[in-house]
Design a protein around this motif. Structure first.
Motif: not given
Length: 73
Positions: A3, A43, A50, A53-54
């Motif tokens: 990130l 994203q 995803l 957690d992401k």
């Protein structure tokens, strides 16, 4: 790709928003560059795939679409 927290924080500090144009490249003082606009759009486009957690990490960066997607899991 990890990130880009520093780049996103720097962009928000400078512009006051997390709405990043797709073609925007953010550069830190040390010369590190990231195609921030492309990264965010990728994203967002893949949010259904995803991991939780992401999505949590993205929501913690204050990206509204990540927070709403998290509620759907």
């Amino acid at each position: 790709m990890p990130l880009p927290r520093l780049q996103l924080a720097q962009y928000k500090t400078r512009t006051g928003t997390l709405t990043v144009p797709r073609g925007h490249v953010e550069q830190l003082d040390d010369g590190t560059e990231v195609k921030l606009g492309v990264w965010i759009m990728n994203q967002k486009g893949r949010r259904a795939k995803l991991t939780p957690d992401k999505l949590t990490a993205l929501a913690n960066l204050r990206l509204d679409w990540a927070r709403s997607s998290k509620l759907l899991i």
